[in-house]
Design an enzyme around this catalytic site. Structure first.
Site, short mmCIF file in Angstrom:
data_model
loop_
_atom_site.label_atom_id
_atom_site.label_comp_id
_atom_site.label_asym_id
_atom_site.label_seq_id
_atom_site.Cartn_x
_atom_site.Cartn_y
_atom_site.Cartn_z
N LYS A 205 0.84 -1.20 0.00
CA LYS A 205 0.00 0.00 0.00
C LYS A 205 0.88 1.25 0.00
O LYS A 205 0.67 2.17 -0.77
CB LYS A 205 -0.93 -0.04 1.22
CG LYS A 205 -1.85 1.15 1.32
CD LYS A 205 -2.85 1.00 2.45
CE LYS A 205 -3.61 2.31 2.63
NZ LYS A 205 -4.60 2.28 3.70
N GLU A 211 10.39 -4.75 4.61
CA GLU A 211 10.47 -6.15 4.18
C GLU A 211 10.21 -6.27 2.68
O GLU A 211 10.94 -6.94 1.95
CB GLU A 211 9.41 -6.99 4.93
CG GLU A 211 9.65 -7.13 6.42
CD GLU A 211 8.96 -6.05 7.25
OE1 GLU A 211 8.72 -4.95 6.72
OE2 GLU A 211 8.69 -6.32 8.43
N GLY A 265 -5.01 -1.80 4.84
CA GLY A 265 -4.18 -2.93 4.39
C GLY A 265 -4.83 -4.28 4.66
O GLY A 265 -4.90 -5.14 3.78
N ARG A 266 -5.34 -4.47 5.89
CA ARG A 266 -5.89 -5.79 6.24
C ARG A 266 -7.30 -6.00 5.68
O ARG A 266 -7.89 -7.06 5.92
CB ARG A 266 -5.85 -5.99 7.75
CG ARG A 266 -6.47 -4.88 8.56
CD ARG A 266 -6.09 -4.99 10.04
NE ARG A 266 -6.59 -3.86 10.82
CZ ARG A 266 -5.93 -2.72 11.00
NH1 ARG A 266 -4.75 -2.54 10.43
NH2 ARG A 266 -6.45 -1.75 11.74
N GLU A 351 -4.75 -6.82 14.78
CA GLU A 351 -4.24 -5.49 14.41
C GLU A 351 -5.36 -4.45 14.51
O GLU A 351 -5.11 -3.28 14.76
CB GLU A 351 -3.64 -5.52 12.99
CG GLU A 351 -2.76 -4.31 12.68
CD GLU A 351 -1.90 -4.49 11.43
OE1 GLU A 351 -0.73 -4.87 11.55
OE2 GLU A 351 -2.42 -4.24 10.32
N HIS A 382 -3.86 -33.56 17.67
CA HIS A 382 -2.68 -34.34 18.03
C HIS A 382 -1.55 -33.43 18.50
O HIS A 382 -0.37 -33.83 18.49
CB HIS A 382 -2.24 -35.18 16.84
CG HIS A 382 -3.31 -36.15 16.44
ND1 HIS A 382 -3.44 -37.40 17.00
CD2 HIS A 382 -4.38 -36.01 15.60
CE1 HIS A 382 -4.50 -38.01 16.49
NE2 HIS A 382 -5.10 -37.18 15.64
N LYS A 508 9.40 -0.76 14.64
CA LYS A 508 10.02 -0.35 13.37
C LYS A 508 10.99 0.80 13.61
O LYS A 508 12.09 0.85 13.06
CB LYS A 508 8.95 0.15 12.39
CG LYS A 508 8.08 -0.89 11.77
CD LYS A 508 7.28 -0.21 10.64
CE LYS A 508 5.95 -0.86 10.38
NZ LYS A 508 5.10 -0.10 9.48
#
Ligand code: F6P
Length: 540
Positions: A205, A211, A265-266, A351, A382, A508
Site C-alpha cells: 500500500k 520487508e 491494508g488488512r 491489528e 494431536h 520499526k
C-alpha cells in the site's frame, strides 16, 4: 457519548453474567432439549451454532441492547457515507466499495465507483493476457510462475485465499508468496524458478515497507542478473496507493494497479491486492469472491442483530472477553484448505482490535480482543487439544467446517466432521469422575480407581460452530466479509478506531535506529545493555 460500560445495557448484561457464573454447559443442555433450536442461527445455507456458548436464550437479546446502545446502525451509516471513521488517520473506511456494484459511493464528494471498476477491468485484462500467454517475459516465453512480494495485508489475504481455493486454480500457473525479511523466504522460493517464466507482483500500500522493498530489490537483482535490466518491465508489476514510488522503483506505471487510502491494508484483498489470487483462480472466480462478500455486506447492513451473523460473532466475542473473562480464542477450521485462516484472522482481528485507548483518547475500561490463534483440525487434536480439554484454562473455540468437501475422497469427510462435532461436544460436557470410573469398570480396566482422576474432563469450554455449505469463491468471500464486519462491530462496541495500527510503529522505529549500529556505521550508543550486548555478539 456515554461509554458502553456505563449504559443500562452493559449493567443488565453484567447482572445476567453474574447469575450464570456457576452454571455448567452440560446442565444447560440437560435442562433445555430445544437449546440448539433456540441458539442456532441460519443465513441462506449457513448455520451458526451458538448453543455451546455459555449463554442462555436470554443472553443474546440482552447483548443486542449493546448494539443499540453503541449505535452500531449509526456507525454503519457513517461508514457507507464515506465519513472518515478511521479518525486517527483521517480516512474513510470503504472496502465495501470494492465489492459493490451500481450506486455511487462518495469520498470527499467524489464517486469512487468508476475508479474501482476501472482497476477491476485492468485486472481482468491482465489476468486474461497472462493466462492466454499473450503477456510474455522478456525472452518471449510465457509466464508459468507468479511471485507476490508483500507482507501483512499485502500478503495474508491473497495467500490464505489462494490456498483456500486451490481446488479452483487455473492450470499451468503457479502462484507463490514471499513476505519475510529473512532471505530464506525469497531464496527458497526463487530456487525452483526460471527468471524467463517468472512474474513478480510487488504489493505494498505504502511502497515503503522495509520487508517488501528489500525483497523487491533482491528479486530485481536476481532477474536483472539473469536477463538484464531491460527485462524488468516485462517481469515486474506493482499494486500500491503510491504510484510515484512505484515509478521511482523502476516499474512501468502502465504495469501498476492502483488502490486508495480508504482501503485499509488488512481489508485490501478485494482491491488489486487480490491480483495474485485472481491470477491463481481466474478473474471470473475472483468476481464470485467479491459477490460473496457483497452478499454478506447486504446481510450485515439489513438483518436485525439477533439474525445478523457478524453482529452475533461480535456480541459473543465481547460476552466472552468482558463478562465470562476468557482471554484467548482458538480458531479451528476442520478444512485443510482453510489452514491459513487463523493466521489471516490474527492480522484482521488483532491489528484492528488489539487496543486499549478509545476514540476519546481514554482507556476503554474493559478487556478488548482476546488472543487469537489456531490450527486446522484434525492436526491440532494431536498437538494442543490436550490443554484445551484438561489444561485448566478457560478459552473459547471456533470450529469451522463445510457440509460438502472440496476434495471428495471417499471415507474422509464424514470422519473429519465426526471429529469436529466430537471435539465441541467433549469440550462442552466434559466427563465426571463417576463417569470415568464407570467407563473403566465396564471395560474391566486394571486399577480403575488409580486411572479415573486422569480421565476426568472438566468441560464447560464454550465454542461456536460455523457450518458452511462448501468452500467455493462465493462462500469464502462471504466468510471473510463476515469477520470484517465482526471487527467493525466490535470496534464500535468498544468505541475503538479499528482501522489504525499505531502499535506496529514503535518496533520499526527502534529497528531503524539499530540498523546502522549492526552494520558498523554508527557507534553502539543510547541503547540498553541487553541490546548493546546482542549487537556486540553479532558484530564480533
Ligand atoms: O503491519 C503494519 C502494516 O502497516 C499493515 O497494516 C499492512 O498490512 C502491512 O504493514 C503492509 O503494509 P504495506 O502494504 O504498506 O507494505
Amino acid at each position: 457519548m456515554t461509554p458502553i460500560l456505563n449504559t443500562p445495557a452493559w449493567k443488565h448484561a453484567e447482572r445476567h453474567a453474574h447469575g450464570l457464573r456457576d452454571v455448567h454447559l452440560r446442565d444447560l443442555f440437560a435442562h433445555d432439549p430445544t437449546r440448539f433450536q433456540r441458539l442456532a442461527v441460519r443465513w441462506n445455507d449457513w448455520l451458526l451454532d451458538l448453543s455451546k456458548q455459555r449463554i442462555t436464550p436470554d443472553t443474546l437479546p440482552l447483548l443486542a441492547g449493546l448494539w443499540e446502545a453503541a449505535d452500531v446502525p449509526g456507525w454503519i451509516a457513517k461508514m457507507r457515507a464515506g465519513e472518515p471513521i478511521n479518525h486517527t488517520e483521517g480516512r474513510a473506511v470503504l472496502h465495501i466499495a470494492l465489492r459493490h456494484a451500481g450506486s455511487p459511493i462518495q469520498v470527499d464528494g467524489h464517486d469512487v465507483m468508476p475508479d474501482v471498476q476501472a482497476v477491476l477491468a485492468r485486472m481482468r485484462a491482465f489476468c486474461a493476457a497472462v493466462h492466454s500467454g499473450q503477456w510474455r517475459g522478456a525472452t518471449g516465453e510465457p509466464i508459468t510462475d507468479v511471485v507476490n512480494i508483500g507482507i501483512g495485508g499485502s500478503d495474508l489475504g491473497p495467500r490464505m485465499a489462494t490456498q483456500a481455493l486451490a481446488a479452483f486454480r487455473v492450470p499451468h500457473l503457479r502462484v507463490h508468496y514471499v513476505a519475510n525479511l529473512d532471505g530464506a523466504d525469497l531464496a527458497t522460493t526463487l530456487a525452483g524458478l526460471n527468471p524467463r517464466n517468472t512474474l513478480f507482483i510487488i504489493a505494498s500500500k505504502t511502497f515503503t515497507t522495509q520487508e517488501t522493498m528489500q525483497n523487491a530489490c533482491s528479486a530485481r537483482h536476481w532477474l536483472a542478473g539473469a536477463l538484464g535490466d531491460a527485462a524488468v518491465a516485462r517481469h515486474f508489476v506493482a499494486v500500491s496507493t503510491a504510484l510515484d514510488k512505484v515509478a521511482a522503483f523502476g516499474i512501468d506505471p502502465d504495469n501498476a494497479f492502483a488502490f486508495w487510502d480508504w482501503v485499509g491494508g488488512r481489508f485490501s484483498l478485494w482491491s488489486a491486492i487480490g491480483l495474485p489470487l485472481a491470477l491463481a483462480i481466474g478473474f471470473d472466480k475472483f468476481e464470485q469472491l467479491l459477490a460473496g462478500a457483497h452478499a454478506m455486506d447486504e446481510h450485515f447492513f439489513s438483518a436485525p442483530p439477533l439474525e445478523n451473523l457478524p453482529a452475533l460473532l461480535a456480541l459473543i466475542e465481547l460476552w466472552n472477553a468482558d463478562f465470562v473473562g476468557l482471554q484467548t480464542r482458538a480458531v479451528l477450521p476442520y478444512s485443510q484448505s482453510l489452514g491459513l485462516l487463523p493466521r489471516y484472522l490474527q492480522q484482521l482481528e488483532m491489528e484492528s482490535l488489539g487496543k486499549q485507548i478509545d476514540r476519546a483518547g481514554k482507556p476503554v475500561g474493559c478487556p478488548t480482543l482476546p488472543i487469537l490463534w489456531g490450527e486446522p483440525g484434525t492436526n491440532g487434536q494431536h498437538a494442543f487439544y490436550q490443554l484445551l480439554h484438561q489444561g485448566g484454562r478457560a478459552l473459547s473455540c471456533e470450529f469451522i467446517a463445510c457440509r460438502t468437501p472440496d476434495y471428495p475422497l471417499a471415507g474422509h469427510h464424514e470422519k473429519l466432521l465426526a471429529n469436529c462435532f466430537a471435539q465441541s461436544a467433549a469440550l462442552m460436557k466434559g466427563k465426571t469422575e463417576a463417569e470415568a470410573l464407570a467407563e473403566l469398570q465396564a471395560a474391566h480396566a486394571p486399577a480403575p480407581d488409580f486411572l479415573a482422576p486422569y480421565k476426568i474432563f472438566p468441560g464447560n469450554q464454550p465454542s461456536t460452530t460455523l457450518l458452511l455449505p462448501r468452500l467455493d469463491p462465493h462462500t469464502l468471500g462471504a466468510l471473510i466479509a463476515l469477520y470484517e464486519h465482526k471487527v467493525f462491530t466490535l470496534g464500535v462496541l468498544w468505541h475503538l478506531d479499528a482501522f489504525d495500527q499505531w502499535g506496529v510503529e514503535y518496533g520499526k522505529q527502534i529497528a531503524n535506529s539499530l540498523l546502522p549500529m549492526l552494520e558498523g556505521e554508527a557507534p553502539v550508543a543510547g541503547v540498553d545493555s541487553s541490546t548493546a550486548g546482542l549487537i556486540a555478539a553479532v558484530r564480533s
